[in-house]
Design an enzyme around this catalytic site. Structure first.
Site, mmCIF file in Angstrom:
data_model
loop_
_atom_site.group_PDB
_atom_site.id
_atom_site.type_symbol
_atom_site.label_atom_id
_atom_site.label_comp_id
_atom_site.label_asym_id
_atom_site.label_seq_id
_atom_site.Cartn_x
_atom_site.Cartn_y
_atom_site.Cartn_z
ATOM 1 N N ALA A 1 -1.732 0.145 5.182
ATOM 2 C CA ALA A 1 -1.349 -0.784 4.119
ATOM 3 C C ALA A 1 -0.011 -0.368 3.531
ATOM 4 O O ALA A 1 0.233 0.810 3.281
ATOM 5 C CB ALA A 1 -2.423 -0.796 3.042
ATOM 6 N N CYS B 1 -11.792 1.686 4.272
ATOM 7 C CA CYS B 1 -10.910 1.863 3.110
ATOM 8 C C CYS B 1 -11.685 2.448 1.929
ATOM 9 O O CYS B 1 -12.723 1.932 1.539
ATOM 10 C CB CYS B 1 -10.293 0.523 2.717
ATOM 11 S SG CYS B 1 -9.255 0.677 1.252
ATOM 12 N N ARG C 1 -0.143 8.727 9.911
ATOM 13 C CA ARG C 1 0.981 9.404 9.252
ATOM 14 C C ARG C 1 1.859 10.158 10.240
ATOM 15 O O ARG C 1 3.038 10.395 9.977
ATOM 16 C CB ARG C 1 0.442 10.338 8.157
ATOM 17 C CG ARG C 1 -0.110 9.554 6.977
ATOM 18 C CD ARG C 1 -0.855 10.441 6.009
ATOM 19 N NE ARG C 1 -2.093 10.960 6.588
ATOM 20 C CZ ARG C 1 -2.953 11.732 5.923
ATOM 21 N NH1 ARG C 1 -2.698 12.064 4.680
ATOM 22 N NH2 ARG C 1 -4.063 12.148 6.509
HETATM 23 C C1 FMN Z 1 -0.422 4.686 3.656
HETATM 24 C C2 FMN Z 1 -1.708 4.489 4.428
HETATM 25 C C3 FMN Z 1 -2.274 3.232 4.489
HETATM 26 C C4 FMN Z 1 -3.449 3.031 5.221
HETATM 27 N N1 FMN Z 1 -3.965 1.766 5.316
HETATM 28 C C5 FMN Z 1 -5.025 1.541 6.124
HETATM 29 C C6 FMN Z 1 -5.496 0.218 6.345
HETATM 30 O O1 FMN Z 1 -4.952 -0.778 5.837
HETATM 31 N N2 FMN Z 1 -6.582 0.054 7.165
HETATM 32 C C7 FMN Z 1 -7.211 1.127 7.757
HETATM 33 O O2 FMN Z 1 -8.182 0.937 8.478
HETATM 34 N N3 FMN Z 1 -6.775 2.381 7.582
HETATM 35 C C8 FMN Z 1 -5.701 2.603 6.791
HETATM 36 N N4 FMN Z 1 -5.214 3.879 6.668
HETATM 37 C C9 FMN Z 1 -5.863 4.980 7.403
HETATM 38 C C10 FMN Z 1 -5.172 5.268 8.742
HETATM 39 O O3 FMN Z 1 -5.253 4.167 9.609
HETATM 40 C C11 FMN Z 1 -5.781 6.513 9.421
HETATM 41 O O4 FMN Z 1 -7.110 6.242 9.794
HETATM 42 C C12 FMN Z 1 -5.759 7.728 8.502
HETATM 43 O O5 FMN Z 1 -4.502 7.861 7.863
HETATM 44 C C13 FMN Z 1 -6.091 9.013 9.241
HETATM 45 O O6 FMN Z 1 -5.092 9.352 10.132
HETATM 46 P P1 FMN Z 1 -3.968 10.522 9.862
HETATM 47 O O7 FMN Z 1 -4.708 11.692 9.235
HETATM 48 O O8 FMN Z 1 -3.447 10.804 11.237
HETATM 49 O O9 FMN Z 1 -2.961 9.927 8.937
HETATM 50 C C14 FMN Z 1 -4.067 4.110 5.904
HETATM 51 C C15 FMN Z 1 -3.479 5.385 5.835
HETATM 52 C C16 FMN Z 1 -2.316 5.590 5.113
HETATM 53 C C17 FMN Z 1 -1.704 6.957 5.087
#
Ligand code: FMN
Length: 357
Positions: free
Chosen positions: A50, A135, A262
């Protein structure tokens, strides 16, 4: 300039594909590949984020080798009541061969309607519809949406069935879940089984509990347990911070694909690098010049897709991290208003590089 012109002109200097990514979604006969086959071709996906994963961000990811890129979570109610502003969130740019659209909500009728209209509007350019059951934000969960659905598997299953009715066989319907809602209470494997029984074509799992938000270590073991629990492809998420981590998650968990979230900040090449590693090749090294070029290309794409250029402020921090005078450059970026302002930050970054050489 159109997004395609931007990519053709500015992509190569940034080490990106100059044109829209080749559609891995079709077989040589032109049929749509099922998700299993698609992930076999390229298992490295750009996660829904998001406020981040807009058309420009997704274009950078696909040009950097992502097999698929997701929209941010889009409200079914927003699509029903909100009109064009919400619809813009699911509109692919011309540079995107196809996209995954993620929906959130808690009302089966609204899911059926949203899924049907998204299919209608996007046609061939819709790869799948994903339902957000992950979420953790209270504004979302207090309405019974997002990760709150982990406590209501029956309602969640009915959302999957409604979505499937809405798409009417045109695209797969998938879900994205978390380990559980509360620390220590893992529901993901059982919950995933229930979603598979309801007809979900793949399960994405973020290995953190919802009340961990985005902190603490993600548990890849949970991704593995979900992969064991279901027959449909599992997409792992959480702490995929590099190409190496992406390949390691695939190997360690038995997931069919992984999502980079990220870890793609300022690193649109992470997907192609992961593909190279998977083939036993050495991934490329991305120096500061290439990063500055990628920043330029990304900002131009934001402008070409009509996005709010304020988004480029965080991009400056991500692409220019670790460069000489990075803090000052970030300070410059927060006052930028126009495309030219941001390009001047890129020029300044380049000058700083020359100064230290
Ligand atoms: C800024 C931000 C926005 C996110 N928005 C969503 C979203 O809209 N829908 C969703 O399923 N996950 C969302 N996530 C989760 C990511 O898709 C992902 O599952 C989560 O960040 C774990 O991965 P990472 O540790 O590699 O960042 C969001 C994560 C971040 C950091």
């Amino acid at each position: 300039m159109t997004p395609s012109q931007v990519l053709a002109e500015w992509g190569p200097a940034a080490g990106l594909a100059a044109g829209p990514a080749v559609l891995p979604a079709k077989s040589t006969h032109g049929d749509r590949l099922d998700l299993k086959s698609r992930f076999r071709v390229n298992p490295f996906l750009m996660a829904p984020m998001a406020g981040v994963s807009d058309a420009a961000y997704r274009t950078m990811a696909r040009a950097g080798g992502a097999g698929l890129a997701y929209t941010e979570m889009v409200s079914c109610a927003g699509l029903h009541y909100g009109g064009e502003k919400t619809w813009e969130l699911v509109e692919p740019a011309e540079t995107e061969p196809d996209i995954a659209v993620q929906l959130f909500g808690s009302k089966p009728e609204l899911f059926r309607e949203a899924a049907a209209s998204v299919c209608e509007r996007l046609g061939d350019r819709l790869a799948l519809i994903d339902i957000n059951m992950a979420c953790p934000v209270p504004k979302v969960t207090k309405k019974g949406e997002g990760s709150a659905l982990l406590d209501s598997p029956e309602l969640a299953a009915s959302l999957v069935r409604s979505c499937i009715e809405g798409v009417d066989g045109r695209v797969p319907v998938t879900v994205k879940i978390r380990r559980g809602r509360r620390m220590g209470e893992e529901v993901a494997p059982d919950f995933a089984r229930a979603m598979e029984a309801a007809g979900a074509s793949a399960i994405a799992v973020h290995g953190r509990f919802a009340n961990q938000l985005y902190h603490g270590e993600a548990d890849w073991g949970c991704v593995g347990r979900v992969a064991k629990a279901v027959g449909v492809p599992v997409i792992g998420s959480g702490d995929v911070s590099s190409a190496q981590a992406a390949v390691r998650m695939l190997a360690e968990t038995g997931a069919s694909a992984v999502m980079v979230a990220r870890g793609s900040y300022g690193n649109p090449w992470v997907f192609r690098d992961a593909m190279a590693l998977r083939l036993g090749e050495r991934p490329a090294i991305h120096g500061p010049r290439e990063k500055i070029a990628a920043f330029r290309c990304h900002v131009r794409l934001l402008a070409a897709t009509g996005a709010n250029l304020k988004r480029a402020r965080s991009l400056a921090g991500w692409y220019l991290r670790g460069m000489p005078e990075a803090a000052r450059l970030r300070g410059m970026a927060v006052t930028c208003l126009t495309l030219e302002d941001y390009l001047a930050v890129a020029d300044e970054a380049e000058r700083m590089l020359l100064d230290v050489q």
